[in-house]
Design a protein around this motif. Structure first.
Motif, short mmCIF file in Angstrom:
data_model
loop_
_atom_site.label_atom_id
_atom_site.label_comp_id
_atom_site.label_asym_id
_atom_site.label_seq_id
_atom_site.Cartn_x
_atom_site.Cartn_y
_atom_site.Cartn_z
N THR A 56 63.74 53.83 23.92
CA THR A 56 64.93 53.45 23.18
C THR A 56 64.84 52.02 22.69
O THR A 56 65.59 51.61 21.80
N VAL A 57 63.92 51.24 23.27
CA VAL A 57 63.71 49.85 22.90
C VAL A 57 62.21 49.63 22.73
O VAL A 57 61.41 50.09 23.55
N LYS A 58 61.81 48.96 21.66
CA LYS A 58 60.39 48.64 21.43
C LYS A 58 59.92 47.62 22.47
O LYS A 58 60.73 46.93 23.09
N CYS A 59 58.61 47.49 22.64
CA CYS A 59 58.04 46.57 23.64
C CYS A 59 58.36 45.11 23.31
O CYS A 59 58.66 44.77 22.15
N PRO A 60 58.32 44.22 24.31
CA PRO A 60 58.68 42.81 24.10
C PRO A 60 57.95 42.11 22.96
O PRO A 60 58.60 41.40 22.17
N PRO A 61 56.64 42.26 22.79
CA PRO A 61 56.00 41.59 21.65
C PRO A 61 56.55 42.06 20.29
O PRO A 61 56.77 41.23 19.39
N ILE A 62 56.79 43.32 20.13
CA ILE A 62 57.32 43.86 18.88
C ILE A 62 58.76 43.37 18.67
O ILE A 62 59.14 43.00 17.55
N GLN A 63 59.55 43.30 19.73
CA GLN A 63 60.91 42.76 19.63
C GLN A 63 60.88 41.33 19.11
O GLN A 63 61.73 40.93 18.32
#
Length: 70
Positions: A56-63
Motif C-alpha cells: 500500500t506504500v512504496k519503499c522508502p527510497p522511492i517515497q
C-alpha cells in the motif's frame, strides 16, 4: 521533506491475504513469502521491490524520490 512511512500492507495476488509489514530502510526486499499460501512474491517488471509491487506504500527510497537498490 517528510519522513518516510515504514509500514505497508502487502497483498498476495495469488490468495488475497493482506499482511502489515515494516519495510527495511537499508535494503530492498526482493522476495516475500506469503503467510497464507506460501507463494514467494517477487517484484513486478519495472519495480525495485515487493513493497513497490504489492504494498500500500512504496519503499522508502522511492517515497523520497531517490534511486532504489534495483
Amino acid at each position: 521533506m517528510t519522513e518516510a512511512v515504514l509500514e505497508s500492507v502487502l497483498t498476495c495476488p495469488h490468495c488475497g491475504r493482506r499482511e502489515q509489514e515494516i519495510m527495511p530502510t537499508d535494503a530492498c526486499q526482493f522476495y516475500y513469502e506469503c503467510k497464507g499460501c506460501s507463494v514467494v512474491l517477487r517484484p513486478k517488471a519495472g519495480d525495485c521491490c515487493v513493497f513497490c509491487s504489492y504494498g500500500t506504500v512504496k519503499c522508502p527510497p522511492i517515497q523520497g524520490e531517490r534511486p532504489c537498490c534495483g
